[in-house]
Design a protein around this motif. Structure first.
Motif, PDB file in Angstrom:
ATOM      1  N   ALA A 151      45.012  41.811   4.055  1.00  9.85           N
ATOM      2  CA  ALA A 151      45.346  42.997   4.838  1.00  9.85           C
ATOM      3  C   ALA A 151      45.439  44.227   3.949  1.00  9.85           C
ATOM      4  CB  ALA A 151      46.657  42.776   5.576  1.00  9.85           C
ATOM      5  N   THR A 152      45.852  44.061   2.740  1.00 11.88           N
ATOM      6  CA  THR A 152      45.940  45.189   1.809  1.00 11.88           C
ATOM      7  C   THR A 152      44.546  45.730   1.502  1.00 11.88           C
ATOM      8  OG1 THR A 152      47.960  44.274   0.827  1.00 11.88           O
ATOM      9  CG2 THR A 152      46.749  45.888  -0.473  1.00 11.88           C
ATOM     10  N   ALA A 153      43.597  44.826   1.262  1.00 12.00           N
ATOM     11  CA  ALA A 153      42.224  45.272   0.954  1.00 12.00           C
ATOM     12  C   ALA A 153      41.606  46.003   2.145  1.00 12.00           C
ATOM     13  CB  ALA A 153      41.370  44.068   0.565  1.00 12.00           C
ATOM     14  N   ARG A 154      41.789  45.465   3.362  1.00  8.06           N
ATOM     15  CA  ARG A 154      41.220  46.125   4.532  1.00  8.06           C
ATOM     16  C   ARG A 154      41.871  47.486   4.773  1.00  8.06           C
ATOM     17  NH1 ARG A 154      41.527  40.855   6.908  1.00  8.06           N
ATOM     18  NH2 ARG A 154      43.378  41.532   8.104  1.00  8.06           N
ATOM     19  N   ARG A 155      43.194  47.533   4.521  1.00  7.33           N
ATOM     20  CA  ARG A 155      43.876  48.810   4.733  1.00  7.33           C
ATOM     21  C   ARG A 155      43.404  49.852   3.750  1.00  7.33           C
ATOM     22  NH1 ARG A 155      49.979  49.484   2.913  1.00  7.33           N
ATOM     23  NH2 ARG A 155      48.785  49.311   0.960  1.00  7.33           N
ATOM     24  N   GLU A 156      43.223  49.469   2.478  1.00  8.16           N
ATOM     25  CA  GLU A 156      42.768  50.428   1.471  1.00  8.16           C
ATOM     26  C   GLU A 156      41.340  50.914   1.772  1.00  8.16           C
ATOM     27  OE1 GLU A 156      43.223  48.354  -2.176  1.00  8.16           O
ATOM     28  OE2 GLU A 156      45.427  48.629  -2.276  1.00  8.16           O
ATOM     29  N   GLU A 157      40.493  49.969   2.217  1.00  8.11           N
ATOM     30  CA  GLU A 157      39.101  50.375   2.556  1.00  8.11           C
ATOM     31  C   GLU A 157      39.085  51.325   3.747  1.00  8.11           C
ATOM     32  OE1 GLU A 157      34.816  48.320   3.842  1.00  8.11           O
ATOM     33  OE2 GLU A 157      36.651  47.089   3.607  1.00  8.11           O
ATOM     34  N   ALA A 158      39.867  50.999   4.765  1.00  8.53           N
ATOM     35  CA  ALA A 158      39.903  51.850   5.957  1.00  8.53           C
ATOM     36  C   ALA A 158      40.494  53.219   5.627  1.00  8.53           C
ATOM     37  CB  ALA A 158      40.710  51.175   7.052  1.00  8.53           C
ATOM     38  N   GLU A 159      41.510  53.276   4.784  1.00  8.22           N
ATOM     39  CA  GLU A 159      42.101  54.560   4.422  1.00  8.22           C
ATOM     40  C   GLU A 159      41.116  55.395   3.616  1.00  8.22           C
ATOM     41  OE1 GLU A 159      45.715  53.657   2.379  1.00  8.22           O
ATOM     42  OE2 GLU A 159      46.880  53.312   4.229  1.00  8.22           O
ATOM     43  N   ALA A 160      40.341  54.726   2.743  1.00  6.86           N
ATOM     44  CA  ALA A 160      39.343  55.473   1.957  1.00  6.86           C
ATOM     45  C   ALA A 160      38.258  56.057   2.863  1.00  6.86           C
ATOM     46  CB  ALA A 160      38.722  54.552   0.903  1.00  6.86           C
ATOM     47  N   ASN A 161      37.775  55.260   3.813  1.00 11.29           N
ATOM     48  CA  ASN A 161      36.766  55.764   4.741  1.00 11.29           C
ATOM     49  C   ASN A 161      37.322  56.923   5.578  1.00 11.29           C
ATOM     50  OD1 ASN A 161      34.835  53.916   3.879  1.00 11.29           O
ATOM     51  ND2 ASN A 161      35.442  52.369   5.418  1.00 11.29           N
ATOM     52  N   PHE A 162      38.534  56.800   5.969  1.00  9.20           N
ATOM     53  CA  PHE A 162      39.128  57.858   6.795  1.00  9.20           C
ATOM     54  C   PHE A 162      39.323  59.140   5.978  1.00  9.20           C
ATOM     55  CE2 PHE A 162      43.081  59.821   8.580  1.00  9.20           C
ATOM     56  CZ  PHE A 162      42.503  60.309   9.733  1.00  9.20           C
ATOM     57  N   ASN A 163      39.734  58.975   4.706  1.00 15.03           N
ATOM     58  CA  ASN A 163      39.914  60.165   3.862  1.00 15.03           C
ATOM     59  C   ASN A 163      38.582  60.873   3.594  1.00 15.03           C
ATOM     60  OD1 ASN A 163      42.672  59.798   3.682  1.00 15.03           O
ATOM     61  ND2 ASN A 163      42.516  58.448   1.880  1.00 15.03           N
ATOM     62  N   ARG A 164      37.473  60.083   3.474  1.00 19.89           N
ATOM     63  CA  ARG A 164      36.162  60.724   3.264  1.00 19.89           C
ATOM     64  C   ARG A 164      35.662  61.430   4.519  1.00 19.89           C
ATOM     65  NH1 ARG A 164      35.206  55.914   0.290  1.00 19.89           N
ATOM     66  NH2 ARG A 164      34.148  54.981   2.092  1.00 19.89           N
ATOM     67  N   ALA A 165      36.100  60.919   5.653  1.00 22.68           N
ATOM     68  CA  ALA A 165      35.630  61.496   6.917  1.00 22.68           C
ATOM     69  C   ALA A 165      36.275  62.850   7.216  1.00 22.68           C
ATOM     70  CB  ALA A 165      35.908  60.537   8.062  1.00 22.68           C
ATOM     71  N   LYS A 166      37.400  63.140   6.681  1.00 23.71           N
ATOM     72  CA  LYS A 166      38.108  64.380   6.992  1.00 23.71           C
ATOM     73  C   LYS A 166      37.308  65.629   6.566  1.00 23.71           C
ATOM     74  CE  LYS A 166      42.759  62.400   6.887  1.00 23.71           C
ATOM     75  NZ  LYS A 166      44.063  62.401   6.199  1.00 23.71           N
ATOM     76  N   PRO A 167      36.842  65.723   5.283  1.00 24.63           N
ATOM     77  CA  PRO A 167      36.075  66.952   4.931  1.00 24.63           C
ATOM     78  C   PRO A 167      34.721  67.028   5.642  1.00 24.63           C
ATOM     79  CG  PRO A 167      36.051  65.386   3.113  1.00 24.63           C
ATOM     80  CD  PRO A 167      36.981  64.860   4.134  1.00 24.63           C
ATOM     81  N   LEU A 168      34.113  65.849   5.908  1.00 26.13           N
ATOM     82  CA  LEU A 168      32.832  65.874   6.592  1.00 26.13           C
ATOM     83  C   LEU A 168      32.974  66.393   8.018  1.00 26.13           C
ATOM     84  CD1 LEU A 168      31.341  62.468   5.380  1.00 26.13           C
ATOM     85  CD2 LEU A 168      30.719  64.762   4.590  1.00 26.13           C
ATOM     86  N   LYS A 169      34.071  66.021   8.672  1.00 29.06           N
ATOM     87  CA  LYS A 169      34.283  66.492  10.035  1.00 29.06           C
ATOM     88  C   LYS A 169      34.530  68.007  10.056  1.00 29.06           C
ATOM     89  CE  LYS A 169      37.201  65.865  14.107  1.00 29.06           C
ATOM     90  NZ  LYS A 169      37.581  67.271  14.184  1.00 29.06           N
ATOM     91  N   ASN A 170      35.218  68.491   9.046  1.00 33.78           N
ATOM     92  CA  ASN A 170      35.506  69.924   8.995  1.00 33.78           C
ATOM     93  C   ASN A 170      34.228  70.750   8.727  1.00 33.78           C
ATOM     94  OD1 ASN A 170      38.213  69.417   9.447  1.00 33.78           O
ATOM     95  ND2 ASN A 170      38.700  69.256   7.259  1.00 33.78           N
ATOM     96  N   SER A 171      33.297  70.161   7.963  1.00 39.03           N
ATOM     97  CA  SER A 171      32.054  70.886   7.639  1.00 39.03           C
ATOM     98  C   SER A 171      30.972  70.706   8.713  1.00 39.03           C
ATOM     99  CB  SER A 171      31.509  70.411   6.285  1.00 39.03           C
ATOM    100  OG  SER A 171      31.200  69.038   6.323  1.00 39.03           O
ATOM    101  N   GLY A 172      31.226  69.826   9.675  1.00 32.40           N
ATOM    102  CA  GLY A 172      30.283  69.626  10.764  1.00 32.40           C
ATOM    103  C   GLY A 172      29.241  68.578  10.505  1.00 32.40           C
ATOM    104  N   PHE A 173      29.335  67.854   9.393  1.00 35.29           N
ATOM    105  CA  PHE A 173      28.346  66.822   9.085  1.00 35.29           C
ATOM    106  C   PHE A 173      28.708  65.465   9.679  1.00 35.29           C
ATOM    107  CE2 PHE A 173      27.723  69.888   5.642  1.00 35.29           C
ATOM    108  CZ  PHE A 173      26.364  70.078   5.716  1.00 35.29           C
ATOM    109  N   LEU A 174      29.906  65.289  10.331  1.00 30.30           N
ATOM    110  CA  LEU A 174      30.337  64.005  10.896  1.00 30.30           C
ATOM    111  C   LEU A 174      30.770  64.242  12.324  1.00 30.30           C
ATOM    112  CD1 LEU A 174      30.843  60.994  10.132  1.00 30.30           C
ATOM    113  CD2 LEU A 174      33.239  61.630   9.724  1.00 30.30           C
TER     114      LEU A 174
END
Length: 417
Positions: A151-174
């Motif tokens: 569960a720790t590995a899945r949580r860290e992977e999901a948090e990393a993907n979510f953190n990368r998605a934040k700037p992309l959404k703000n720039s309009g690329f996601l």
């Protein structure tokens, strides 16, 4: 002629008896005797001297000299022998049958000695079942820890993907849907991690519970061996092989702590105030004889019905003594050394105690202060000195000033015991 002689002899006998035994009729008999015997002058009556009463000797009185003696005051007690302290041995675990008995009444035991053994099979089966439950709990803990790692590995992977998605959404690329999916995945993995941690805590709690049950079972298993809590003497055994061990009712064993016995004695209320802890006593036990003892306890209460108090006299560890045996004895409550007179020489009246002293063959009242009484003697604290001559058995027939003839016996006052 013979009749005349017989008549004269009879008159002579009667006259002589009357003359000697009836002085008041001598004047009447004397002329008759004179006529019979041929005497011409009457017989003169004897007369006593006028001071005859003064010649009567004074009465003899037995006296004794006051002397110093040792006094020992004692109080008589009686009662039954009891344990100094009694230990009641009952089983720690109930509902098990007695399998084995190792001691009997009269045996001496040491602390920790096994007195009896109870059936253990059911507890051994429960211990085996508990061991299996404990193994399952340990496996569950290991599994929970593995789930936490995953569960720790899945949580860290999901948090990393979510953190990368934040700037992309703000720039309009996601796109917004992709962003929402990554955000949901991060929250889901975090919840799974929390659930894995809770699962570990549950598994650990289950293990603690199973371990507590195991300790209880082990304690019960260990206590299927009934042991002695202290050194002592087995006075009673009620346990029987095949019987059910129970803590209700009569204990399995009664143990006299260290084998020490004492006398539970009764004392009249007028004497209990003279007794104190530490006083020495000599106890005569039925079938044993005299045994030395020491007062251990004086009860502060007197029974309202019997007017008796209770005293505990410690007798110690003596193999001859038997619980419940009757015994009586004496407690030494005081010792002193002083002037002694016989108890019969002391008279009590409303004004106090006094003795009758003989001075110059005359009786004199002497007020005294009595002390200890022992062996038929009374200790005189005040009023009489060493060597004073005392009337041995005083009475109301003697008064102060009476003249007496003292008689001193050969015996002397001995030491009062």
């Amino acid at each position: 002629m013979k009749r005349v002689i017989k008549t004269l002899l009879l008159l002579a006998i009667l006259g002589g008896g009357a003359y000697f035994f009836a002085p008041q009729i001598k004047p009447y008999i004397a002329p008759l005797l004179a006529a019979v015997t041929g005497q011409q002058t009457p017989i003169e009556t004897a007369s006593l001297p006028p001071d005859a009463a003064k010649l009567t000797p004074p009465p003899a009185v037995t006296v004794i000299k006051a002397q110093h003696a040792d006094f020992t005051a004692m109080v008589t007690v009686s009662g039954s022998l009891i344990p100094r302290d009694e230990i009641l041995v009952t089983p720690e675990v109930e509902g098990f049958r007695v399998l084995q008995l190792n001691v009997d009444e009269g045996d001496r035991v040491k602390q920790g000695d096994v007195l009896a053994v109870l059936v253990q099979e059911s507890l051994e089966a429960q211990l085996a079942q508990n061991a299996a439950s404990l193994a399952r709990a340990e496996a569950a803990i290991a599994q929970a820890r593995s789930q936490i790692v995953e569960a720790t590995a899945r949580r860290e992977e999901a948090e990393a993907n979510f953190n990368r998605a934040k700037p992309l959404k703000n720039s309009g690329f996601l796109s917004g849907s992709t962003y929402d999916q990554r955000e949901a995945a991060a929250k889901s993995t975090a919840a799974q991690f929390k659930a894995a941690e809770d699962g570990l805590r549950v598994a650990e709690a289950d293990k603690l519970q199973i371990e507590a049950q195991r300790r209880e079972l082990q304690w019960k298993h260990a206590n299927t061996k009934v042991t002695s809590p202290a050194d002592g003497l087995i006075s009673r055994r009620t346990a029987r092989i095949g019987g059910m061990a129970s803590g209700v009712g009569e204990p399995m064993f009664r143990i006299i702590y260290r084998g020490e016995v004492e006398l539970d004695a009764e004392v009249i209320e007028t004497d209990i105030g003279k007794i104190a802890n530490g006083q020495k006593a000599v106890i005569d036990v039925a079938g044993v004889g005299p045994v030395q003892g020491t007062v251990r306890l004086v009860s502060p209460e007197v029974d309202r019905q019997t007017r008796l108090g209770r005293v505990r006299i410690f007798l110690g560890d003596d193999a001859r003594l038997r619980i419940g045996a009757f015994a009586r004895g004496t407690i030494t409550t005081g010792r002193s050394h002083g002037i002694a007179v016989p108890s019969a020489a002391v008279i009590f009246d409303p004004s106090g105690a006094y003795v009758q002293v003989v001075n110059d063959n005359r009786v004199e009242r002497r007020d005294v202060k009595p002390g200890l009484i022992s062996g038929g003697l009374v200790e005189i604290l005040e009023g009489v000195g060493d060597g004073d001559v005392i009337v041995a058995r005083a009475g109301s027939f003697l008064r102060s000033g009476d003249q007496v003839r003292p008689v001193l016996p050969d015996s002397k006052i001995s030491e009062a015991r």
